[in-house]
Design a protein around this motif. Structure first.
Motif, PDB file in Angstrom:
ATOM      1  N   GLY A   1      -3.204   7.813-104.454  1.00 37.86           N
ATOM      2  CA  GLY A   1      -4.003   6.609-104.278  1.00 37.86           C
ATOM      3  C   GLY A   1      -4.348   5.872-105.553  1.00 37.86           C
ATOM      4  N   ARG A   2      -3.938   6.400-106.709  1.00 36.77           N
ATOM      5  CA  ARG A   2      -4.252   5.751-107.984  1.00 36.77           C
ATOM      6  C   ARG A   2      -3.177   4.709-108.300  1.00 36.77           C
ATOM      7  NH1 ARG A   2      -5.905  10.045-112.511  1.00 36.77           N
ATOM      8  NH2 ARG A   2      -6.452   8.056-113.509  1.00 36.77           N
TER       9      ARG A   2
ATOM     10  N   GLY B   1      -4.162   1.100-108.602  1.00 36.42           N
ATOM     11  CA  GLY B   1      -4.747  -0.157-109.048  1.00 36.42           C
ATOM     12  C   GLY B   1      -5.425  -0.893-107.902  1.00 36.42           C
ATOM     13  N   TRP B   2      -6.563  -1.495-108.208  1.00 40.42           N
ATOM     14  CA  TRP B   2      -7.366  -2.123-107.158  1.00 40.42           C
ATOM     15  C   TRP B   2      -6.672  -3.302-106.505  1.00 40.42           C
ATOM     16  CZ3 TRP B   2      -8.539  -7.243-107.339  1.00 40.42           C
ATOM     17  CH2 TRP B   2      -8.392  -7.891-108.566  1.00 40.42           C
ATOM     18  N   VAL B   3      -5.749  -3.975-107.235  1.00 37.64           N
ATOM     19  CA  VAL B   3      -5.109  -5.175-106.684  1.00 37.64           C
ATOM     20  C   VAL B   3      -4.322  -4.847-105.422  1.00 37.64           C
ATOM     21  CG1 VAL B   3      -3.011  -4.951-108.093  1.00 37.64           C
ATOM     22  CG2 VAL B   3      -3.729  -7.205-107.262  1.00 37.64           C
ATOM     23  N   TRP B   4      -3.761  -3.636-105.338  1.00 41.06           N
ATOM     24  CA  TRP B   4      -2.980  -3.278-104.150  1.00 41.06           C
ATOM     25  C   TRP B   4      -3.876  -2.996-102.955  1.00 41.06           C
ATOM     26  CZ3 TRP B   4       1.622  -4.907-104.345  1.00 41.06           C
ATOM     27  CH2 TRP B   4       2.243  -5.031-105.600  1.00 41.06           C
ATOM     28  N   TYR B   5      -5.044  -2.438-103.205  1.00 41.69           N
ATOM     29  CA  TYR B   5      -6.005  -2.251-102.124  1.00 41.69           C
ATOM     30  C   TYR B   5      -6.485  -3.608-101.615  1.00 41.69           C
ATOM     31  CZ  TYR B   5      -6.194   2.737-103.133  1.00 41.69           C
ATOM     32  OH  TYR B   5      -5.861   4.059-103.291  1.00 41.69           O
ATOM     33  N   ALA B   6      -6.700  -4.538-102.544  1.00 42.27           N
ATOM     34  CA  ALA B   6      -7.111  -5.881-102.136  1.00 42.27           C
ATOM     35  C   ALA B   6      -6.016  -6.546-101.312  1.00 42.27           C
ATOM     36  CB  ALA B   6      -7.430  -6.725-103.371  1.00 42.27           C
TER      37      ALA B   6
ATOM     38  N   THR C   1       3.878   0.635-105.907  1.00 40.87           N
ATOM     39  CA  THR C   1       2.768   1.589-105.843  1.00 40.87           C
ATOM     40  C   THR C   1       3.277   3.028-105.982  1.00 40.87           C
ATOM     41  OG1 THR C   1       2.860   1.586-103.404  1.00 40.87           O
ATOM     42  CG2 THR C   1       1.290   0.081-104.461  1.00 40.87           C
TER      43      THR C   1
ATOM     44  N   ILE D   1      -0.753   4.389 -99.441  1.00 41.39           N
ATOM     45  CA  ILE D   1      -0.871   2.927 -99.430  1.00 41.39           C
ATOM     46  C   ILE D   1      -0.119   2.339 -98.234  1.00 41.39           C
ATOM     47  CG2 ILE D   1      -0.357   0.820-100.703  1.00 41.39           C
ATOM     48  CD1 ILE D   1      -2.673   2.480-101.829  1.00 41.39           C
TER      49      ILE D   1
END
Length: 286
Positions: A86-87, A89-94, A219, A225
């Motif tokens: 899961g590490r 980067g926040w941009v992919w979660y967004a 990712t 993801i």
């Protein structure tokens, strides 16, 4: 596992995966259909639950069996490790939250402007009414466990990396998209998908597979993801429903068109050229 079966899987691992994935799902779906009373049920009964689990987890079971046969315990550890990667980067979660939300909003609003029904919120066929937060939480957990683990362990966990060894990213996406879309046409879905709406759903799944591949390659091959993106995409049909097989043809066409516009932007942004080498050169594991 017999030596003969194991050798057959080793000789044709990708074909073995798809045969097992389709086989498990069709057998499970048929069992579920035969053990479900006429008129259907919102949730599987104890009698139909085994069939439902084999149906949902067909791709996952296929990936585990083929990986064990071809790569042993080390291969299984590598596959399972990507389930919790899961590490990224926040941009992919967004992105995996905002992309489905924007897509559904655009499709719903464009359909309305073109004479379709007004946008709706927090309702979907087969989803019970109730506290919105509780419904969202229940849908999220169920989608992660069933669609996420059950499907993505197979499609993006095993099939996609294998297909990327043979094809460029775009071609692999289209081939996997066709097979993934065809996988949905099993006995439990016949009544919904053997229709004009089913044709549109087939095309939507194929186009969405390209987006999945783009996310996957940026990712580090994270199955987690992919699971979250699959879950959020399904969840948005409750938040801003645009319908599946029951939607008007215009809504399907808008969704397909918008998705391909996004794909076109991604292809142009990545600077990819025609041909295997060009398409692989910039869709790299970041």
């Amino acid at each position: 596992m017999s030596i003969r079966i194991q050798n057959s899987i080793k000789a044709h691992p990708l074909a073995a995966f798809f045969v097992l994935a389709f086989g498990f799902t069709w057998v499970g779906s048929l069992f579920y259909t035969l053990t479900t009373p006429a008129g259907g049920e919102d949730l599987p009964s104890l009698r139909s639950l085994p069939g439902a689990l084999v149906w949902y987890y067909g791709p996952c079971l296929a990936a585990l069996i083929v990986t064990a046969a071809t790569a042993g315990k080390e291969g299984l550890r590598g596959l399972l490790k990507r389930l919790v990667l899961g590490r990224v980067g926040w941009v992919w979660y967004a992105f995996i939250v905002l992309y489905p939300l924007v897509l559904h909003g655009v499709v719903s609003c464009l359909g309305w402007l073109l004479g379709g029904p007004a946008p709706r919120f927090f309702q979907a066929e087969g989803v019970p009414q109730g506290n919105i937060l509780l419904v969202l939480a229940g849908l999220f957990v169920s989608q992660m466990l069933l669609r996420g683990i059950g499907e993505e362990t197979g499609w993006r966990g095993y099939a996609l990396p294998m297909m990327l060894k043979r094809h460029n990213a775009f071609t692999a996406s289209l081939l996997l998209g066709v097979l993934w879309a065809a996988w949905h046409f099993h006995p439990a879905n016949f009544s919904r998908l053997l229709s004009l709406g089913g044709v549109f759903i087939f095309l939507e799944i194929v186009s969405t597979t390209v987006i999945f591949t783009w996310i996957y390659l940026h990712t580090r091959g994270s199955i987690l993801i992919a699971m979250l993106f699959h879950t959020m995409s399904n969840l948005m049909d409750y938040v801003i429903p645009i319908g599946m097989s029951e939607a008007a043809p215009a809504a399907h066409l808008i969704q397909i068109a918008v998705t391909w516009v996004v794909i076109g932007v991604l292809l142009r942004r990545e600077g990819m050229e025609a041909g295997r080498a060009g398409l692989c050169s910039t869709w790299h594991m970041a």
